[in-house]
Design an enzyme around this catalytic site. Structure first.
Site, PDB file in Angstrom:
ATOM      1  N   ASP A 113      -3.757   2.325  -4.878  1.00 53.99           N
ATOM      2  CA  ASP A 113      -2.414   2.242  -4.307  1.00 53.99           C
ATOM      3  C   ASP A 113      -1.826   0.831  -4.460  1.00 53.99           C
ATOM      4  O   ASP A 113      -2.590  -0.133  -4.531  1.00 53.99           O
ATOM      5  CB  ASP A 113      -2.429   2.661  -2.822  1.00 53.99           C
ATOM      6  CG  ASP A 113      -3.276   1.752  -1.926  1.00 53.99           C
ATOM      7  OD1 ASP A 113      -4.457   1.544  -2.210  1.00 53.99           O
ATOM      8  OD2 ASP A 113      -2.725   1.234  -0.928  1.00 53.99           O
ATOM      9  N   HIS A 131      -2.623  -3.116  -3.358  1.00 51.65           N
ATOM     10  CA  HIS A 131      -3.992  -2.980  -2.870  1.00 51.65           C
ATOM     11  C   HIS A 131      -4.951  -2.843  -4.052  1.00 51.65           C
ATOM     12  O   HIS A 131      -6.062  -3.379  -4.042  1.00 51.65           O
ATOM     13  CB  HIS A 131      -4.077  -1.742  -1.952  1.00 51.65           C
ATOM     14  CG  HIS A 131      -5.257  -1.731  -1.049  1.00 51.65           C
ATOM     15  ND1 HIS A 131      -5.542  -0.679  -0.226  1.00 51.65           N
ATOM     16  CD2 HIS A 131      -6.239  -2.645  -0.850  1.00 51.65           C
ATOM     17  CE1 HIS A 131      -6.661  -0.950   0.457  1.00 51.65           C
ATOM     18  NE2 HIS A 131      -7.094  -2.127   0.090  1.00 51.65           N
ATOM     19  N   GLU A 154       2.512  -0.817   4.670  1.00 48.54           N
ATOM     20  CA  GLU A 154       2.170   0.557   4.290  1.00 48.54           C
ATOM     21  C   GLU A 154       3.461   1.318   3.986  1.00 48.54           C
ATOM     22  O   GLU A 154       4.380   1.378   4.808  1.00 48.54           O
ATOM     23  CB  GLU A 154       1.422   1.269   5.424  1.00 48.54           C
ATOM     24  CG  GLU A 154      -0.059   0.937   5.504  1.00 48.54           C
ATOM     25  CD  GLU A 154      -0.921   1.625   4.420  1.00 48.54           C
ATOM     26  OE1 GLU A 154      -0.378   2.435   3.629  1.00 48.54           O
ATOM     27  OE2 GLU A 154      -2.126   1.320   4.368  1.00 48.54           O
ATOM     28  N   HIS A 181       0.843  -1.197   0.000  1.00 51.58           N
ATOM     29  CA  HIS A 181       0.000   0.000   0.000  1.00 51.58           C
ATOM     30  C   HIS A 181       0.879   1.248   0.000  1.00 51.58           C
ATOM     31  O   HIS A 181       2.020   1.202   0.448  1.00 51.58           O
ATOM     32  CB  HIS A 181      -0.816   0.093   1.295  1.00 51.58           C
ATOM     33  CG  HIS A 181      -1.666  -1.088   1.592  1.00 51.58           C
ATOM     34  ND1 HIS A 181      -3.013  -1.102   1.366  1.00 51.58           N
ATOM     35  CD2 HIS A 181      -1.376  -2.295   2.136  1.00 51.58           C
ATOM     36  CE1 HIS A 181      -3.525  -2.255   1.749  1.00 51.58           C
ATOM     37  NE2 HIS A 181      -2.547  -3.006   2.217  1.00 51.58           N
ATOM     38  N   TYR A 182       0.315   2.361  -0.437  1.00 50.73           N
ATOM     39  CA  TYR A 182       0.881   3.645  -0.024  1.00 50.73           C
ATOM     40  C   TYR A 182      -0.087   4.276   0.956  1.00 50.73           C
ATOM     41  O   TYR A 182      -1.291   3.960   0.957  1.00 50.73           O
ATOM     42  CB  TYR A 182       1.230   4.558  -1.197  1.00 50.73           C
ATOM     43  CG  TYR A 182       0.124   5.141  -2.050  1.00 50.73           C
ATOM     44  CD1 TYR A 182      -1.035   5.709  -1.498  1.00 50.73           C
ATOM     45  CD2 TYR A 182       0.259   5.188  -3.428  1.00 50.73           C
ATOM     46  CE1 TYR A 182      -2.022   6.263  -2.292  1.00 50.73           C
ATOM     47  CE2 TYR A 182      -0.721   5.736  -4.234  1.00 50.73           C
ATOM     48  CZ  TYR A 182      -1.861   6.281  -3.659  1.00 50.73           C
ATOM     49  OH  TYR A 182      -2.837   6.828  -4.440  1.00 50.73           O
ATOM     50  N   THR A 183       0.447   5.181   1.806  1.00 45.28           N
ATOM     51  CA  THR A 183      -0.395   5.780   2.839  1.00 45.28           C
ATOM     52  C   THR A 183      -1.355   6.821   2.260  1.00 45.28           C
ATOM     53  O   THR A 183      -2.445   7.029   2.806  1.00 45.28           O
ATOM     54  CB  THR A 183       0.469   6.459   3.914  1.00 45.28           C
ATOM     55  OG1 THR A 183       1.345   7.389   3.257  1.00 45.28           O
ATOM     56  CG2 THR A 183       1.287   5.439   4.691  1.00 45.28           C
TER      57      THR A 183
HETATM   58 ZN   LIG Z   1      -4.112   0.536   0.588  1.00 48.21          ZN
END
Ligand SMILES: [Zn+2]
Length: 255
Positions: free
Chosen positions: A152, A142, A100, A35-37
């Site tokens: 993301d 994600h 993350e 994921h990215y935040t």
């Molecule tokens: Zn995510």
């Protein structure tokens, strides 16, 4: 993880989040989800993942400078994937480990990931997939498992670099060119074949022979991961060839 010692040697410290539960049916991690935040401030992103109000978390958090924290024990079900699907499985949180990656993402103009951060993501991912024997085809974004809701870690995430570091399945994308393509509103056998290939690879999609909104979103998710040069949800020849090559190059699953 004990109160002080992370499970991965790549993580410097434990920074516990209360946002986790039991993995359903005693399942073990068999997927790794990145994921990215999507927040401008990484400190705030970290606090959010550790705030009981947010009801979200991940097992690991990677700062822009490459530092790694462990937030949730790997044996526990962290709350990162939400409503998701892959290869027929819909409780992705119960069978995955989530990372993350601090990055402002699309809302923040999609800044590139620093090399030092990607080195940490690659080292951490390699450690996790090795210890849990996670197949390369089950290292995903994600957006791959929630194509209708999520974008993301985004099309700038360097999946090729990760693959070169021994993490994830990837093939060189076929060059884009003009020519025949399928897009929103198209119907028939070719669309059914395209949908069947996407489902065969793992994407959650109905095979109905209609290039509908869901199909468009899955095609865009596929492009974001595997053919990031053009992410438009249009199944052009390059997209279809890349998908075909990816399926053909799949490592055989261990029995
Ligand atoms: Zn995510």
């Amino acid at each position: 993880m004990s109160a002080l010692t992370p499970e991965s040697p790549v993580a410097a410290k434990v920074f516990p989040s209360p946002n986790h539960g039991e993995r359903k049916d005693g399942r073990r991690p068999s997927m790794l989800i990145l994921h990215y935040t999507g927040m401008p401030d990484e400190g705030e992103a970290l606090q959010w993942l550790c705030n009981p109000v947010s009801q979200v978390s991940a097992h690991y958090f990677v700062f822009g400078d490459g530092r790694v924290l462990q937030l949730v024990p790997e044996s526990r079900r962290a709350w990162h994937a939400g409503l998701s699907s892959w290869d027929g499985e819909t409780d992705i949180n119960s069978c995955s480990i989530g990372i993350e990656i601090a990055n402002p993402g699309h809302p923040g103009g999609l800044p590139p990931f620093p090399d030092v951060q990607i080195e940490s993501v690659a080292a951490l991912s390699r450690d996790i997939v090795t210890r849990w024997r996670i197949p390369a085809t089950r290292v995903l974004g994600h957006s791959d498992v929630a194509p209708g809701r999520k974008v993301d870690p985004g099309e700038l995430f360097p999946w090729k670099t990760l693959h070169e570091a021994g993490v994830g399945h990837w093939v060189a994308p076929t060059a884009t060119s003009d020519g025949r393509f399928f897009s929103r509103g198209d119907q028939g056998m070719p669309i059914e074949a395209l949908q069947a290939m996407l489902v065969m690879y793992g994407y959650g999609l109905k095979i109905n022979g209609a290039f509908d909104e869901d199909t468009e979103k899955v095609v865009a998710a596929f492009q974001r991961h595997f053919r990031p040069e053009r992410v438009d949800g249009v199944a052009d020849a390059s997209t279809i060839m890349t998908l075909r090559n990816l399926i053909a190059a799949r490592p055989q699953a261990a029995a």
